[in-house]
Structures are given as C-alpha cells and as structure tokens.
Design a protein around this motif. Structure first.
Motif, PDB file in Angstrom:
ATOM      1  N   PHE A  66       4.198  -0.436   8.186  1.00  0.00           N
ATOM      2  CA  PHE A  66       3.628   0.692   7.441  1.00  0.00           C
ATOM      3  C   PHE A  66       4.247   0.813   6.044  1.00  0.00           C
ATOM      4  N   TRP A  77       6.778   3.562   1.895  1.00  0.00           N
ATOM      5  CA  TRP A  77       5.786   3.884   2.922  1.00  0.00           C
ATOM      6  C   TRP A  77       4.371   3.823   2.331  1.00  0.00           C
ATOM      7  N   GLY A  79       1.633   3.720   4.745  1.00  0.00           N
ATOM      8  CA  GLY A  79       0.746   4.128   5.829  1.00  0.00           C
ATOM      9  C   GLY A  79      -0.016   2.953   6.433  1.00  0.00           C
ATOM     10  N   LEU A  80      -1.314   3.107   6.558  1.00  0.00           N
ATOM     11  CA  LEU A  80      -2.164   2.084   7.181  1.00  0.00           C
ATOM     12  C   LEU A  80      -2.732   1.086   6.175  1.00  0.00           C
TER      13      LEU A  80
END
Length: 323
Positions: A66, A77, A79-80
């Motif tokens: 991630f 970071w 995420g997706l």
C-alpha cells in the motif's frame, strides 16, 4: 491417605509388589507445566526464526503493497494505487495467462507421465534398479545445468531434437525463438525432472496391499481391471499430494524462464511468467511496493486454487480404511 491409595498400598503389601503412589492433581499439573515449559524453550530458536524470517517479512510486504516503497527510499502511503496500476498493466495480464497456461498443461501431463512411468518401473523385471536410477538422475542435475543442456538440444540450427526431426523428414521449429512453441518447450524441459514425483508414486504403489491383487486374480480380473479398480483408486492420495504441490510450484515458476530468456520473457513476452514480472519490478525497477502487491495477488491465487483442489478431493480421493 485417600481410600484409593490405601487400598492399593494394602494390596501391594500382600502381594509383595512395588507400590507406586498415584500423584496428586496439583503435583501432576505442575509436572505437565514444567514439561510444556521445557518444550517451549527448546522450540524457541525455531519460533524466533519463524517470526523474524517469515512472519515479519510477510506482514511487512502487506504494508509495503500500500506504499510506493523503492528499497532506496522510505515509501509513502498510496492506498490501493498499486493494485489499480496492476489492473492497467498489460504485462501483468500476459504473465497471468502464461502462468495459468503452463500450470494447466504441465501439472496434468506430469501426473499422467509420472504415474505411467512409476507403473512401468514397478514391474518386477531384470535391471529394475538401473531403470529407476536412470529416470531419477535428471532430477539431481542442477537446474542451471539442465537449462544449458536443453538450450543446446532445442537449438534450431544444430540441436539434436531438430536433427532427429530432419531425419524423419520433419522441419523442426525454432523452439525457444517462436512464441507458438516457447511455452511447450518449457513444459518439455520441466517434464525432464519429474524423477522425484516418480519416487513418490513408486512408494504409493508399494504401499498397496498384495491381498487386493490376489483377490482380483481369484475373481479373474484383467490387468486393466486391476489398474482401474485397485491401483488407481488406492494411488489417489499420492496423486492428490502431487497435484497440490505441483500446482503451487507451477504457479511460482521462475528459474527456468528467467535463465532461458535472460529475464526478458522473449519471444513477444510468451515466456514472461508472473514471478518473473514480480522480480523485474521489485529488483529491476526498484518498485518494491508494486512488487509486494503482485506477491499478495499471487498468494491469493495460490490459496484459491489450492482450496478448490481440496474441495474436490472427497469426490475422487480414496483413503484406505476410511469409510
């Protein structure tokens, strides 16, 4: 002294037998806890190794999937985003197709060839040990050496295989240079090393009780009937084991195509397998977050296919002594 221990002591006194008192519950529980503590202490080196070298990297890769981690710099970071990028990566889908294609052909063919060769090597004939050794030796050859041997055998200009085909009046293809034959060539190379699975099948064949075959002979069963109704059903647990292990190994196929193509997956990405693409992104492009996302997708794919195989075992796997 409790009544049970008193009666035992009196009986042993009359019979002149040694009297061993029954340990009290608290003493027994303390003894069990002591044994468990010793077992835990002896297992600590393995537990520490599991946590440091398996559990921690596993959880770390999940976190990195991630992020945009690149080994050289700490990741942030995202995420997706890595997973979304994978869905738009054409090579990602090509690598999945190549991996599933290889798995769908190699695993069944290796099982059929392994069982057939094990049946032949299980025959009580002269020189049985020599034949078994000859079929097992290729699995002992280092993988890199096997690749070099097969690159020479499959060479379109001076390879032995095309030379033999020319003698038969057949124009041999460019095995590793033609995308139509590249994966088939890889499957042939992989089949060369099925000696270990043959040994497992031989062990399964020798575990089948001879009484079944004697009863079949009394009933006048033919060789084919004995094979169909005795040998293969009782061999299904071994086939199931090799099916699971072969599927997991085929989905992680890496060294053969990596060495054969120099990590390029040529020709036309026909030999670009999933783990090769993962390795190239992680250690070639230093996109470790992206590679971690690929690793977790592969993990889910392996778990899913393995669970599917386990779900079907009740319909075709027969265990001796189990009703």
């Amino acid at each position: 002294m409790p009544d049970q221990q008193r009666s035992l002591a009196n009986r042993h006194a009359v019979t002149n037998e040694a009297y061993i008192p029954i340990p009290r519950k608290k003493a027994w529980n303390a003894y069990e806890n002591k044994i468990k503590l010793y077992g835990f202490l002896f297992a600590m080196p393995w537990i520490i190794g599991l946590l440091l070298f398996n559990a921690f990297p596993l959880l770390a890769s999940l976190y990195y999937s991630f992020t945009n981690y690149s080994i050289l710099e700490s990741g942030t970071w995202v995420g997706l985003e890595n997973y979304r990028a994978l869905l738009q990566d054409d090579i990602f889908w090509v690598s999945i197709y190549n991996t599933l294609y290889y798995t769908a052909i190699f695993v069944p063919v290796s099982i059929i060839a392994g069982v057939a060769l094990a049946l032949l090597l299980n025959l009580n004939i002269r020189g049985q040990g020599i034949y078994r050794t000859l079929f097992f030796i290729p699995s002992l050859v280092p993988l890199i050496a096997s690749v070099i041997i097969w690159m020479w055998l499959l060479n379109p200009q001076f390879g032995v295989i095309n030379y033999l085909l020319d003698l038969a009046g057949i124009s041999g293809p460019s095995w590793l240079g033609d995308e139509r034959f590249s994966k088939i060539s890889l499957i042939l190379i992989s089949l060369w090393g099925i000696g270990q699975s043959i040994v497992i099948y031989l062990a399964g064949l020798q575990d089948i009780p001879q009484d079944y075959y004697d009863a079949a002979d009394v009933d006048g069963a033919s060789v084919f009937q004995r094979l169909r109704h005795i040998t293969l059903p009782l061999l299904t647990p071994v086939i199931f084991f090799n099916l699971v292990m072969g599927t997991i190994g085929a989905l992680q196929n890496f060294i053969l195509p990596q060495v054969l193509t120099g990590g390029q997956g040529t020709p036309a990405n026909s030999m670009m397998f999933y783990v090769m693409h993962l390795y190239r992104n992680g250690f070639g492009y230093l996109k470790m977050g992206y590679a971690s996302a690929m690793a977790w997708i592969l993990f889910l794919l392996v778990v899913g296919l393995t669970a599917l195989i386990f779900a079907t075992q009740k319909k075709w796997v027969y265990y001796q002594g189990k009703e």
